[in-house]
Scaffold this motif. Structure first.
Motif, PDB file in Angstrom:
ATOM      1  N   GLU A  50       0.839  -1.202   0.000  1.00  0.00           N
ATOM      2  CA  GLU A  50       0.000   0.000   0.000  1.00  0.00           C
ATOM      3  C   GLU A  50       0.878   1.259   0.000  1.00  0.00           C
ATOM      4  O   GLU A  50       0.620   2.197  -0.753  1.00  0.00           O
ATOM      5  CB  GLU A  50      -0.930   0.005   1.201  1.00  0.00           C
ATOM      6  N   GLU A  56      -4.747  -0.192  -2.656  1.00  0.00           N
ATOM      7  CA  GLU A  56      -5.513   0.787  -1.902  1.00  0.00           C
ATOM      8  C   GLU A  56      -6.264   0.018  -0.821  1.00  0.00           C
ATOM      9  O   GLU A  56      -6.570  -1.160  -0.983  1.00  0.00           O
ATOM     10  CB  GLU A  56      -6.451   1.589  -2.799  1.00  0.00           C
ATOM     11  N   GLU A  58      -9.192   0.334   2.620  1.00  0.00           N
ATOM     12  CA  GLU A  58     -10.212   1.111   3.314  1.00  0.00           C
ATOM     13  C   GLU A  58     -10.797   0.274   4.445  1.00  0.00           C
ATOM     14  O   GLU A  58     -10.753  -0.956   4.412  1.00  0.00           O
ATOM     15  CB  GLU A  58     -11.326   1.552   2.356  1.00  0.00           C
ATOM     16  N   THR A  76      -4.279  -1.328  -7.174  1.00  0.00           N
ATOM     17  CA  THR A  76      -4.362  -0.120  -7.992  1.00  0.00           C
ATOM     18  C   THR A  76      -3.985  -0.516  -9.422  1.00  0.00           C
ATOM     19  O   THR A  76      -3.610  -1.670  -9.682  1.00  0.00           O
ATOM     20  CB  THR A  76      -3.377   0.953  -7.486  1.00  0.00           C
TER      21      THR A  76
END
Length: 103
Positions: A50, A56, A58, A76
């Motif tokens: 990351e 990515e 979350e 990504t």
């Protein structure tokens, strides 16, 4: 920042699992199972990928109450290319059920 070291087999397996997930999000437990990697190896690897811009991440709220939020990951655009350029070795991929990337 361009990579200067070769990726480990664990990194290749995790990238292949994320590549198989496509644009969907994957959770750590799922990645441990699919890539056949222990959590002590997986999470530092995810943090490093990351930070390098290949993933990515979350926090996702659970669908059911009473459960903690989960950290989810996906590749990504540069991560997809890294995964395609570095498929897992065949014996690791076969053991974990991952398919090797074809291009």
């Amino acid at each position: 920042m361009p990579r200067t070291r070769a990726l480990s087999n664990h990194a290749r397996s995790v990238l292949a699992a994320l590549l198989d997930a496509g644009a969907g999000w994957s959770h750590g437990y799922e990645l441990c199972r699919l890539a056949d990697v222990k959590s002590g190896t997986l999470y530092p690897l995810l943090i490093r990928l990351e930070a390098q811009g290949y993933l990515e991440a979350e926090w996702q709220q659970p669908a059911e109450g009473g459960r903690p939020p989960r950290h989810a990951y996906r590749l990504t655009k540069t991560g997809v290319q890294l995964a395609r350029d570095n498929p897992p070795e065949r014996k690791v991929a076969a053991r974990s059920g991952l398919r090797t990337a074809t291009t």
